[in-house]
Design an enzyme around this catalytic site. Structure first.
Site, mmCIF file in Angstrom:
data_model
loop_
_atom_site.group_PDB
_atom_site.id
_atom_site.type_symbol
_atom_site.label_atom_id
_atom_site.label_comp_id
_atom_site.label_asym_id
_atom_site.label_seq_id
_atom_site.Cartn_x
_atom_site.Cartn_y
_atom_site.Cartn_z
ATOM 1 N N PRO A 2 0.827 -1.205 0.000
ATOM 2 C CG PRO A 2 0.038 -1.008 2.172
ATOM 3 C CD PRO A 2 0.729 -1.957 1.259
ATOM 4 C CD GLU A 3 4.326 2.282 -3.337
ATOM 5 O OE1 GLU A 3 4.503 3.324 -4.008
ATOM 6 O OE2 GLU A 3 4.926 1.216 -3.581
ATOM 7 C CE LYS A 60 4.775 4.881 2.174
ATOM 8 N NZ LYS A 60 5.894 3.968 1.819
#
Length: 404
Positions: A2-3, A60
């Site tokens: 996840p970015e 993030k």
């Protein structure tokens, strides 16, 4: 992993479906590695009866703004993910849990049920995420240490050019530094550098103003496009390097071969034909003799944990680093050599790196060790020769005296 685009997609889903609703049930996992600084019972008690006012994000990290503090905060790490029952929220490979599994998932670390029956869960399959209960998430680490958000607080072109002119670090390592720009991780960094036609090992201050302006534009375009499609990678443009980053063997984009090297302690995918080193680095790449060759055979799946430089350019960067002296030991363990290829592009180190990206690269330690061993060997050889000369001189002197 996840970015920024994936976390922003999760934030928007929470904002759309949860705002204005009251928390009537909460279940927090008994996992002290992920749940930081508070017991599950205290965490749950702090949530019950509170209303979700908004969902906030920086880089993030995501947090739920409730009608009164404290607020739950989520640092997604390598595999953190938001799930809302009955709502399609973007999934990504490292975090996906099976839709047929029990609900909430056995990987759930944070679960709430709202007063209209809607249920939300934050899962983490690999336990690199951090879930905290904070009075003001933006005012304390890690969020307080982040640089400007790549989407919400972008630098102007002039500010970006000026900042890069002062950075004596490889451009990909700089982009991964969350204290410089928040939200760019490994795949986004590879994509923006490919779109801007910049080599990942190019030193930031050596980039031309034109290169800097083009990179600034590509960061904006890649982030906004990924968010526009809800971070659904199947809808990313076909000419993005993203689609071939994990193939390793026989990886191509638009008919051009993709190579893989280490940059900023992470695997970097780039196209040598289009992303070339420039200036002094280009001259070194042409003139520097190759110091060692890879033990790996071509055509096989590359393992990111190899001790060998993946390219001539990387050898040169290593050589430059050695001139500064050995790096301190003990700042990180070498990832296991048994890791599978599908995990290699997202090395065990998380992108949530504050103040620099993975500076203790094990490759440099190995080169330094060999250099020190060679130096010791040479000193011993010289000492042995000097000793032999002394013995010979003594014997010659005795022979002359005896002849007299």
């Amino acid at each position: 992993m996840p970015e920024l685009p994936e976390v922003e997609a999760a934030r928007r889903a929470v904002e759309e479906h949860c705002v204005g609703k009251k928390i009537k049930k909460a279940v927090i996992a008994n996992d002290t590695k992920v749940i930081e600084g508070v017991s599950p019972s205290d965490f749950e008690a702090a949530l019950l009866g509170k209303t979700v006012v908004s969902a906030r994000r920086k880089g993030k990290n995501l947090w739920l703004q409730l009608d009164s503090p404290p607020f739950p905060s989520f640092q997604f790490g390598m595999s953190g993910a938001i799930y809302i029952k009955g709502v399609a929220v973007t999934k990504y490979k490292r975090s996906a849990v099976n839709d047929t599994d029990e609900w909430p998932s056995k990987y759930s670390k944070f679960f709430i049920e709202l007063d209209d029956g809607l249920e939300l869960s934050f899962t983490d399959t690999r336990r690199f995420a951090r879930v905290r209960l904070l009075t003001d998430p933006a005012a304390v680490p890690p969020i307080s240490e982040l640089g400007p958000d790549a989407l919400l607080e972008p630098m102007t072109v002039d500010e970006f050019i000026e900042s890069l002119s002062k950075k004596k670090i490889a451009i990909k390592a700089l982009l991964l530094d969350q204290s410089y720009i928040a939200g760019i991780g490994n795949w986004v960094a590879d994509e923006v550098l490919y779109q801007a036609r910049i080599h990942p090992l190019q030193i930031a201050f050596s980039l031309s103003k034109e290169n800097c302006a083009n990179l600034h534009k590509c960061i904006k375009e890649v982030v906004e496009k990924a968010i526009e499609v809800g971070a659904d990678s199947s809808q990313f443009p076909k000419n993005w390097i993203f689609h071939s980053r994990e193939k390793k063997s026989k990886a191509f984009v638009d008919g051009k071969k993709i190579d893989f090297i280490k940059a900023g302690g992470r695997t970097a995918a780039y196209v040598p034909e289009l992303q070339k080193l420039s200036g002094n680095q280009a001259a070194k790449a042409v003139g520097e003799p190759k110091k060692r060759t890879s033990k790996k055979k071509s055509g096989g799946n590359d393992d990111d944990d190899s001790d060998e430089p993946a390219s001539k350019e990387e050898e040169i960067i290593e050589s430059d680093e050695l001139k500064k002296g050995p790096k301190p030991r003990g700042r990180g363990k070498r990832p296991s050599m048994k890791r599978k290829t599908e995990d290699s592009d997202d090395d065990e180190g998380d992108d949530d790196n504050i103040g620099g990206a993975a500076t203790a690269d094990s490759d440099n330690d190995e080169v330094q060790k060999k250099k020190m061993e060679n130096t010791t060997t040479n000193k011993r050889a010289k000492a042995d020769k000097a000793s032999e000369r002394k013995v010979q001189t003594s014997q010659n002197s005795k022979a002359k005296k005896k002849a007299r």
